[in-house]
Structure formats: structure tokens, C-alpha cells
Design an enzyme around this catalytic site. Structure first.
Site, mmCIF file in Angstrom:
data_model
loop_
_atom_site.group_PDB
_atom_site.id
_atom_site.type_symbol
_atom_site.label_atom_id
_atom_site.label_comp_id
_atom_site.label_asym_id
_atom_site.label_seq_id
_atom_site.Cartn_x
_atom_site.Cartn_y
_atom_site.Cartn_z
ATOM 1 N N ALA A 161 0.862 -1.612 0.081
ATOM 2 C CA ALA A 161 0.466 0.115 -0.057
ATOM 3 C C ALA A 161 1.132 1.328 0.337
ATOM 4 O O ALA A 161 0.499 2.323 -0.541
ATOM 5 C CB ALA A 161 -0.917 -0.043 0.995
ATOM 6 N N LYS A 162 1.787 1.621 0.668
ATOM 7 C CA LYS A 162 2.959 2.054 0.395
ATOM 8 C C LYS A 162 2.259 3.723 1.219
ATOM 9 O O LYS A 162 2.508 4.431 0.640
ATOM 10 C CB LYS A 162 3.396 2.430 -0.147
ATOM 11 C CG LYS A 162 4.031 1.688 -0.656
ATOM 12 C CD LYS A 162 5.216 1.851 -2.508
ATOM 13 C CE LYS A 162 5.523 0.546 -3.039
ATOM 14 N NZ LYS A 162 4.703 -0.792 -3.863
#
Lengths: 260, 260
Positions: free
Chosen positions: A95-96
Site C-alpha cells: 500500500a505504501k
């Protein structure tokens, strides 16, 4: 707990290979593509059935689901649910995410409370108070970006050795959040592995960049030798190959070659 | 085009205030909360009807929608659609996304092709090749994090003046992507405004941090004096106040006080 679940799965399936379900609707075979978001789910089930005996984890990059709007997110949810029926395989969401504490908590709720996945990737740029909300969830685990695999790593991460500064801050958090912090280190960055190894004791490595991005299995030799726990992600190289099962078996063999 | 749409709206509504629809289901009034994700949508419509004559933009932080799963994303989509019926008000999604080019393109598709919003925030840590895919969409606009409003800015962004290095790279991109690049600068960081002003000609500022986070309207005086185009975001301070309309009118007046 992610670390134990991962190690158990690595032993059971004799594999360090993580399958990246970056199931871009533009690239999946046409018989799946015609069904839209539902087709992505069917494609994922096909990939999972071909690979789950040879994988140590699945990593799902949420971008390829978000791209399809709410139906894509439903597909993501269904895929995670499906993976839980193979309940001993850890699920990582790539997802960063990054945001201030109040908002990071909202993201954490989605991943650890609603989806109940084992680990997520986060972008640490905004600092420690943007990272801790994820760790405060019981049994949560994060992989923080330390040194990414793309050419852009040369813009901000490599100058002034920002990757070492990120590592340092993560280490300061570690005593409080034992076994909850891993790091993302690109396979394409082997000239920095020595420095990173020195400062990352006890941290699990998530390694992107093998295959389409140019990283090679043999570049990871030093990490194997140092006894690092690794999750080596391959996405496009497996899921869009002609024969995903043959591909993951081959990658698993290549890796075993490093240890012998 | 975001820049023109924003300036027109700022002139029409005589306002630099952006309303942040950070509609955390835990914090919205109980008559909305009982309806779940649908209630968040109803709450947003109420806030929009109270504030749209006094706002220059809406900023939606996607975390508070993602938190509710696919139903939350549907609520986000419906809110964006509803805002388009007030079609001259620019919509910014606060996403702070970051990923390698292939994946950044998937995110960009969601925001600029599917949702069709005017601008989004991105996290530039991974470098230029993680930023360009957003800019390649015609008429797209991004706000890149330069100096965030949270205490964690002191961990990586302020040491070695990383914020100036980010600005420099953005400026290198500017000639190719005229009027498409804005910057996020926290209201809490006034001691750095001078340096940033010098290197950000032509870039629109998105300013979080007023209110709950401790930033004050009067801290922005230098930016007003330098003639910067600003989008000053207030989220919790407006939407969770007793009287959102009174609150935004008051903020608008406070800002006008700076220019007189």
C-alpha cells in the site's frame, strides 16, 4: 504474528518466493478481462491455485484494485478472504501508505481491523509519528520502504544516505514493537546491501525488483549468506507468464542454488 | 485545468479556504453514524451545502473512506459525483500515493480517469519516475509533499533540507508539465517559508495544519504578501464544529484580515 507465520510457511513450502498479485486488468488474459473486476478475482484464484504450494506469501498491490473503483476494492477483499482459506499463507498488502497520525490510524484500521491482513508496506517519509499508528495494532506488521528498486531511488533515498537514516529511526522503534518492523530493499540495489545488513538485525526483508525490473536472484547471495529472513517478491514474472506454476518452481530452485 | 478552476473559484467565493472532508465515521454526529458508509455520504452532503459558497476547494482524505472498505470507496465516489453538481468547485483527493511507474500509472488511472478529480496529493520519496505517471494524464494536477505539518517532518524531511531537494526536482519537471505541479507545505512550518517561497515560483501551495494541528492563519502572512496562490485546508476545525458555516465564514474573514 506475521514473523512466525512467514517462517512456518517458508519451511513448509521450502520457499522464499512471494507471489505479487499485481493483477492489472489490462494485462490479464482476455477470458478473465471480459468479466471486469470479477474477472480479476477469478484470475487471482487461478494464480493462487497454481502457486500456493510453492510460495511463502502473497503480496497484493492495492493500486491495481483501487484503479477499478469500489468494485476493485471488493475484489481485493474477496481475494484476501479466499487466501485465508489457505490460512497459513501470510498476506501482505503493498500500500505504501503515508499520512499524519490521526489519518494513519484510519488506514491501519482498514488493513489490520477490517481486512485483517498480516502485513502492509508503508512509506516512512513523514516520520515516526506517521509510522507508529500501524504498529499500535496488536499483532500488526509493517514493511517500511528503505531502499526502493526503481531508478528514482537515486533522487532522494540514496543521496545523503537517507536509507540509513530511515533504518536508524526504525531501529529506535524496534524495542517497543518487537518483530513488527520489516524493511523493503530493492533487489536492484546490491551495492548497498552490506551497509543495510549491518543495521537491520532481526528485521525481515521484503525484496521487490526481481524480473521485469532487472534484479537477479544471484544478487541476493550476500543476504542468504548473512542468514536474513527474506520475502522475495515476483509479480509480473510469475502471474503473466505462460505457466505460473513452472515459473515459481524455477525461481524456488534458482534460490536454493544460492544456498548450496 | 486545476489552476484556472481554482483561481476562478477563489475569486467567485472570495475565499482561500479548502474544506477537508476527513469524515471519520467515529467522529460524525450520531444521526449520520448509525447509517454507516451511507451516513458518511449524508454527512458530506450536509457539510457541502453549508460551506460551498465560502470555499475555494474540497479536499477528501481517502483514508477515512478506505477505512470502511468497498462501501467507503463507493461513498467517496458518490461524494465526488455530488461535488461535480457544484461543478466549478475543484476537488482534491488527499491520497499521498507513492509507487514505481507501472503502479503509479494504475493509481493515476483511478484518480484522473475513473474519479476525474482535479488534483491529488502524492508522496515524492520514491523519486521522479514515481511522480511523472500522474503528470502524463492530460489536465492532471498533483500536490507533492514538500514539508509536512506533523512533528515527524523533523525525522527525514527537515534534516539535510530534503524539502529543498524535493522542490528542486519538482522544478526540473515543471517546464514539461506547466501548471500541473503544486506543493504541500504545512502551516506549522513558518520558519521555512522564506526558503520555500524562493524556489517555488508559479507553484500553488496546499497548506494543511491550521487548527487542530496548531498552525495559525496569521502564520501565513508572508505567503499572502508574496502573492502565492494558496489552498488553505481546514478539516476537523470546520466539519466537526458546532456550526460549519459560521466557522468557514470566520476563517475566511481572518484571512482577509491578513491582506488589509
Amino acid at each position: 504474528m506475521f514473523a512466525k507465520k512467514l517462517r512456518d510457511c517458508q519451511t513448509r513450502n521450502k520457499s522464499l518466493i512471494c507471489v505479487g498479485l499485481d493483477s492489472d486488468i489490462e494485462k490479464i488474459p482476455s477470458q478473465f478481462k471480459v468479466n471486469g473486476a470479477k474477472g480479476v478475482e477469478e484470475f487471482n484464484k487461478y494464480i493462487i491455485s497454481e502457486t500456493y504450494e510453492y510460495a511463502c506469501a502473497y503480496k497484493i498491490n492495492i493500486a491495481f484494485y483501487e484503479m477499478l473503483g469500489y468494485k476493485g476494492i471488493k475484489t481485493l477483499e474477496n481475494t484476501v478472504e479466499y487466501l485465508k482459506t489457505y490460512s497459513d499463507i501470510p498476506v501482505i498488502i503493498d500500500a505504501k501508505r503515508s499520512d499524519i497520525s490521526n489519518t494513519a490510524k484510519a488506514y491501519a484500521k482498514f488493513y489490520f481491523d477490517y481486512l485483517k491482513v498480516d502485513s502492509i508496506t508503508i512509506n516512512p517519509l513523514m516520520g515516526v509519528d506517521s509510522i507508529e499508528p500501524y504498529l499500535e495494532f496488536p499483532n500488526s506488521h509493517i514493511f517500511a520502504l528503505v531502499l526502493t528498486s526503481n531508478p528514482g531511488a537515486n533522487d532522494f533515498i540514496i543521496p545523503n544516505k537517507l536509507y540509513l537514516k530511515i533504518l536508524e529511526k526504525l531501529r529506535e522503534l524496534e524495542p517497543k514493537y518487537k518483530d513488527q518492523i520489516g524493511i523493503v530493499v530493492g533487489a536492484t540495489q546490491k551495492e548497498y546491501f552490506d551497509e543495510i545488513v549491518e543495521k537491520s538485525e532481526g528485521m525481515i526483508y521484503l525484496i521487490p525488483g526481481i524480473g521485469s525490473q532487472g534484479g537477479k536472484i544471484e544478487d541476493l547471495k550476500i543476504l542468504v549468506e548473512k542468514g536474513k529472513t527474506m520475502v522475495i517478491n515476483v509479480s509480473r514474472g510469475i502471474i503473466f507468464s505462460e505457466d505460473p506454476k513452472r515459473e515459481i518452481i524455477k525461481l524456488r530452485e534458482d534460490l536454493r542454488g544460492l544456498t548450496s
